[in-house]
Scaffold this motif. Structure first.
Motif, short mmCIF file in Angstrom:
data_model
loop_
_atom_site.label_atom_id
_atom_site.label_comp_id
_atom_site.label_asym_id
_atom_site.label_seq_id
_atom_site.Cartn_x
_atom_site.Cartn_y
_atom_site.Cartn_z
N VAL A 81 -0.26 -15.49 -1.96
CA VAL A 81 -1.09 -14.27 -1.96
C VAL A 81 -0.92 -12.97 -1.61
CG1 VAL A 81 -3.13 -13.37 -2.24
CG2 VAL A 81 -2.87 -15.29 -2.76
N ALA A 82 -0.19 -13.21 -0.79
CA ALA A 82 0.54 -12.36 0.00
C ALA A 82 1.67 -11.51 -0.57
CB ALA A 82 1.22 -12.82 0.87
N LEU A 83 2.75 -12.50 -1.43
CA LEU A 83 3.57 -12.37 -2.18
C LEU A 83 3.27 -11.59 -3.93
CD1 LEU A 83 7.28 -13.02 -2.69
CD2 LEU A 83 6.26 -14.67 -3.79
N LEU A 84 2.18 -11.87 -3.59
CA LEU A 84 2.09 -11.33 -5.23
C LEU A 84 1.66 -9.54 -4.44
CD1 LEU A 84 -0.66 -13.22 -6.98
CD2 LEU A 84 1.65 -11.98 -7.86
N ARG A 85 0.70 -9.84 -3.55
CA ARG A 85 -0.14 -8.04 -2.56
C ARG A 85 1.81 -7.28 -2.80
NH1 ARG A 85 -0.47 -3.76 -2.78
NH2 ARG A 85 -1.30 -2.55 -1.75
N VAL A 86 2.67 -8.33 -1.88
CA VAL A 86 4.06 -7.43 -1.88
C VAL A 86 4.43 -6.92 -3.00
CG1 VAL A 86 5.98 -7.89 -0.58
CG2 VAL A 86 4.40 -8.21 0.54
N LEU A 87 4.04 -7.91 -3.55
CA LEU A 87 5.22 -7.43 -5.16
C LEU A 87 4.55 -6.05 -6.05
CD1 LEU A 87 6.45 -11.29 -6.30
CD2 LEU A 87 7.31 -9.36 -5.49
N ALA A 88 3.67 -6.15 -5.84
CA ALA A 88 2.97 -5.18 -6.71
C ALA A 88 3.12 -3.45 -6.00
CB ALA A 88 1.22 -5.20 -6.37
N ASP A 89 3.59 -3.87 -4.72
CA ASP A 89 4.18 -2.44 -4.48
C ASP A 89 5.74 -2.66 -5.06
OD1 ASP A 89 1.88 -0.39 -4.05
OD2 ASP A 89 1.32 -1.88 -2.52
N VAL A 90 6.02 -3.34 -5.07
CA VAL A 90 7.34 -3.67 -5.20
C VAL A 90 8.38 -3.50 -6.60
CG1 VAL A 90 10.25 -5.04 -4.75
CG2 VAL A 90 8.73 -4.79 -2.49
N LEU A 91 7.22 -4.32 -7.94
CA LEU A 91 8.08 -4.49 -9.07
C LEU A 91 7.49 -2.85 -9.60
CD1 LEU A 91 7.38 -7.66 -10.09
CD2 LEU A 91 9.19 -6.76 -9.08
N PRO A 92 8.86 -2.42 -10.68
CA PRO A 92 8.44 -0.74 -11.31
C PRO A 92 7.08 -1.08 -12.21
CG PRO A 92 10.21 -2.41 -12.25
CD PRO A 92 9.54 -3.41 -10.85
N VAL A 93 6.72 -1.79 -11.79
CA VAL A 93 4.95 -2.41 -13.37
C VAL A 93 4.47 -3.13 -13.04
CG1 VAL A 93 6.80 -1.31 -15.68
CG2 VAL A 93 6.47 -4.20 -14.99
N GLY A 94 3.36 -2.95 -13.38
CA GLY A 94 2.14 -4.23 -13.15
C GLY A 94 1.03 -3.81 -11.75
N HIS A 95 1.86 -2.66 -10.78
CA HIS A 95 0.93 -2.56 -9.63
C HIS A 95 -0.40 -2.64 -10.06
CE1 HIS A 95 -0.16 -0.57 -6.29
NE2 HIS A 95 -0.96 -0.63 -6.88
N ASP A 96 -1.48 -2.37 -10.89
CA ASP A 96 -3.29 -2.84 -10.87
C ASP A 96 -2.95 -4.09 -11.48
OD1 ASP A 96 -3.97 -0.67 -10.09
OD2 ASP A 96 -4.08 0.11 -12.32
N PRO A 97 -2.47 -4.67 -12.07
CA PRO A 97 -3.33 -6.15 -12.33
C PRO A 97 -2.78 -7.22 -11.13
CG PRO A 97 -1.80 -5.11 -14.21
CD PRO A 97 -1.86 -3.94 -13.64
N LEU A 98 -1.42 -6.54 -10.46
CA LEU A 98 -0.79 -8.11 -9.39
C LEU A 98 -1.73 -7.82 -8.06
CD1 LEU A 98 2.67 -7.13 -9.67
CD2 LEU A 98 2.05 -9.72 -10.07
N LEU A 99 -2.16 -6.34 -7.78
CA LEU A 99 -3.77 -6.30 -7.12
C LEU A 99 -4.60 -7.18 -6.82
CD1 LEU A 99 -3.20 -2.04 -6.28
CD2 LEU A 99 -2.70 -3.79 -4.53
N ALA A 100 -5.35 -6.59 -8.63
CA ALA A 100 -6.11 -7.90 -9.11
C ALA A 100 -5.84 -8.94 -9.04
CB ALA A 100 -7.21 -7.17 -10.31
N LEU A 101 -4.40 -9.79 -9.86
CA LEU A 101 -4.22 -11.29 -9.16
C LEU A 101 -4.23 -11.59 -8.05
CD1 LEU A 101 -1.34 -11.63 -12.16
CD2 LEU A 101 -3.88 -12.58 -11.63
#
Length: 423
Positions: free
Chosen positions: A373-393
């Motif tokens: 979960v922590a990695l997903l939240r970090v990647l949400a602001d690192v990856l160039p796409v998928g910010h909002d879906p990753l936040l929800a996940l």
């Protein structure tokens, strides 16, 4: 199968107590101070995050969003920094700090009034959010502050015991004192002060309250638990390492309150180096053989990762490259605070309920999932796409971890110890 690890805690009698424990049910809740605090904290890991996950789902167009009288990110930060983790902090410190100081165990009754104020305050605050009434928001936070001060007053006499005012208890108490100032800033904001008051409240909660507290507990307990569980292990915890980490956190917090956090990058990199070096000195690799211990070691690694990300972010900002967004902050909050909380609270709950100190399969899987979960939240602001879906996940993942975890622990706080001892 891993054998249960039975540890003798310092300051605790080895034999059974003559006192008869109270029967199961609400009456036993105040048999020990960690019981009510951990119960409220475990419930808050779910309740305080349900509206936030609702908000994240709404951002993805899946639901109609909730109405917020304040910016939702600010409320989310306030809940997490002052309304979730501090319950665990108070429960732990009221249990452990007297033992650090060679004092008798804290009676559960000492937690009753602070707990009632803290829980009542957050209920009033939540009602203020629902009804959008600033007066209720301020009143709820004032009641939280009253409970906070009551608990801090009790711990003051423990931390500053004559002749025993050591680094760990004093630093922990000073962090609680800073948290009271942060709550006062939020009360001022609720009463009409500008956005700077909220920024100060958030910065204090992150850098002067929780980060110091988690570092104090980790520095004190990880080497101790490791020496108890691993053969031929030499505990290593020089005071200078904790002093350095505390100084880095204090500096970052001061700059964040002045809206200059990007300038903290040199200190952040020093903090990252010290934290990662401690992970190596504490023998992270060896801890993996004992899951209940590995959970603590793996959680501490996130402190070094978070500070490395903060340092990199500030360095890039100095070069005119804004990047990483809130990734470093959530590496600290979810990666460090949350995983360490799950690890430490699981351990303390088992040990103080008379159960074997062993992480069963479910607890171990939940702990590992929380790192995901922590990695997903970090990647949400690192990856160039998928910010909002990753936040929800990540939000859904948080509930998927802490829901079963809370469901497992909550009944324990309403039952007598399994070994028949009081507390």
């Amino acid at each position: 199968m891993q054998k249960p690890i039975q540890l003798q805690m310092p300051g605790r009698p080895a034999g059974p107590q003559a006192e008869t424990p109270p029967p199961a049910g609400p009456g036993i809740l105040f048999a020990a101070p960690h019981r009510p605090m951990f119960l409220a904290g475990a419930a808050q890991t779910v309740l305080a995050f349900l509206p936030w996950v609702w908000e994240l789902l709404a951002r993805n167009g899946l639901l109609a969003g909730p109405a917020w009288p304040w910016p939702p990110g600010w409320v989310h930060g306030l809940w997490a920094l002052y309304g979730v983790f501090p319950f665990f902090v108070f429960g732990f410190l009221m249990t452990a700090m007297p033992r650090w100081q060679g004092m008798p165990d804290t009676p559960g009754s000492a937690a009753r009034l602070p707990w009632l104020c803290l829980v009542g305050g957050w209920l009033v605050f939540d009602a203020g959010l629902l009804l959008a009434l600033p007066g209720l928001l301020a009143a709820g936070l004032a009641l939280v502050l009253a409970g906070w001060m009551l608990a801090a007053r009790f711990l003051f006499g423990v931390a500053f015991r004559p002749g025993k005012a050591g680094l760990h208890p004093v630093a922990a108490w000073c962090a609680l004192g800073a948290g009271a100032v942060g709550l006062a800033a939020w009360i001022a904001f609720a009463l009409g002060a500008g956005a700077a008051a909220a920024r100060i409240g958030l910065a204090i909660g992150m850098w002067w309250l929780l980060t110091p507290l988690f570092m104090v507990v980790g520095h004190r307990m990880i080497p101790f638990f490791s020496a108890s569980a691993l053969p031929r292990y030499e505990a290593y915890r020089p005071d200078w390492t904790l002093r350095l980490l505390l100084a880095v956190s204090a500096l970052h917090g001061a700059l964040a309150m002045a809206d200059l956090a990007a300038l903290a990058w040199p200190a952040d990199l020093v903090g990252a180096g010290c934290a990662l070096w401690l992970s190596w000195k504490w023998q992270l690799r060896r801890s993996l053989a004992v899951p209940i211990l590995a959970m603590l070691h793996l959680g501490f690694v996130w402190l070094g990762i978070a500070w490395l990300l903060f340092g990199l972010q500030g360095l890039l900002a100095a070069a005119g490259i804004p990047t990483l967004g809130l990734a470093p902050l959530h590496a600290l909050a979810v990666g460090y605070f949350a995983t360490m909380t799950l690890a430490m609270v699981s351990r303390v709950t088992l040990g103080h309920s008379g159960r074997p100190l062993v992480a069963d399969g479910l607890t171990w899987r939940l702990a590992l999932a929380l790192h995901g979960v922590a990695l997903l939240r970090v990647l949400a602001d690192v990856l160039p796409v998928g910010h909002d879906p990753l936040l929800a996940l990540a939000g859904i993942g948080w509930l998927a971890v802490f829901g079963p975890w809370a469901g497992r622990l909550l009944p324990i706080y309403l039952k007598p110890r399994a070994d028949g001892r009081p507390g």
